[in-house]
Enzyme design. Structure first.
Site, PDB file in Angstrom:
ATOM      1  CD  GLU A   1      -2.990  -1.045   0.240  1.00  0.00           C
ATOM      2  OE1 GLU A   1      -3.137   0.029  -0.400  1.00  0.00           O
ATOM      3  OE2 GLU A   1      -3.698  -2.049   0.046  1.00  0.00           O
TER       4      GLU A   1
ATOM      5  CG  HIS B   1      -4.575  -5.081   1.873  1.00  0.00           C
ATOM      6  ND1 HIS B   1      -4.736  -3.711   1.832  1.00  0.00           N
ATOM      7  CD2 HIS B   1      -5.326  -5.524   2.927  1.00  0.00           C
ATOM      8  CE1 HIS B   1      -5.562  -3.343   2.815  1.00  0.00           C
ATOM      9  NE2 HIS B   1      -5.923  -4.425   3.488  1.00  0.00           N
TER      10      HIS B   1
ATOM     11  CB  CYS C   1      -6.474  -3.021   6.547  1.00  0.00           C
ATOM     12  SG  CYS C   1      -6.658  -4.807   6.674  1.00  0.00           S
TER      13      CYS C   1
END
Length: 199
Positions: free
Chosen positions: A78, A165, A141
């Site tokens: 991310e 992820h 998350c």
């Protein structure tokens, strides 16, 4: 050198979460860095408190949070955490998130300090699909990703932190029309990514 790697416990009615299952199976040392493994609760606010305690105890150089992204077919480092939480799925305390900012005095977003392009490159070199993601969602998350960045800004400026992820495991999609990845391949991908982070 130390890297703290966290994985969430099962949530949303699932009996397993690939995040913590993969984290538990990581090597204890990667490229000369000690790997500290930590299970975190899928609970708004509480997950960040558990990580903060571990940072204070272990004093890692890096923090990598790992979470399940059901529906994704690739491993996705991310890029950005946003200062927003929302959604209708209750966390493991049974509470749905209150829609709004995570930190009222925090910036709109934080960018990761981890080398996400290099992470993607080494995962692909290992023969597995990966790409950078520009959204960590608005569930626990993203909240944990943002909170660790907030902690870094205010309390641990030497820290570098980020989030990855991962897809469902095959046993989670028996009755779902969704992609999956084997646990062995997820562990392989995370090991490669951590190697890039600590190099």
């Amino acid at each position: 050198m130390k890297i703290l790697v966290t994985g969430f416990d099962p949530f949303g009615g699932e009996k397993i979460n690939p995040a913590i299952e993969a984290v538990k199976r990581l090597p204890d040392m990667i490229n000369g860095a000690e790997v500290i493994k930590l299970e975190v609760p899928t609970i708004f606010g509480k997950s960040a408190a558990v990580v903060k305690d571990a940072i204070l105890k272990e004093k890692p150089d890096f923090v990598l949070n790992v979470g399940q992204a059901g529906g994704r077919r690739m491993v996705t480092p991310e890029r950005v955490a946003i200062n927003f939480q929302g959604g209708q799925t209750p966390d493991n305390s049974g509470q749905a998130p209150q829609e709004g900012p995570i930190q009222v005095d925090g910036p709109a977003a934080y960018f990761t300090q981890l080398p996400i392009k290099e992470e993607v490159a080494v995962i692909r070199k290992a023969g597995l699909p990966a790409q950078i993601s520009n959204t960590a969602g608005t569930y626990v998350c993203n909240q944990l990703f943002y909170q660790v960045q907030y902690l870094r800004e205010h309390d641990f400026p030497q820290l570098k932190a980020g989030f990855i992820h991962i897809p469902y495991l095959p046993e989670q999609v028996v009755n779902k029309n969704a992609p999956s990845m084997s646990l062995a391949d997820i562990v392989k991908a995370l090991t490669a990514a951590i190697g890039a982070i600590v190099s």
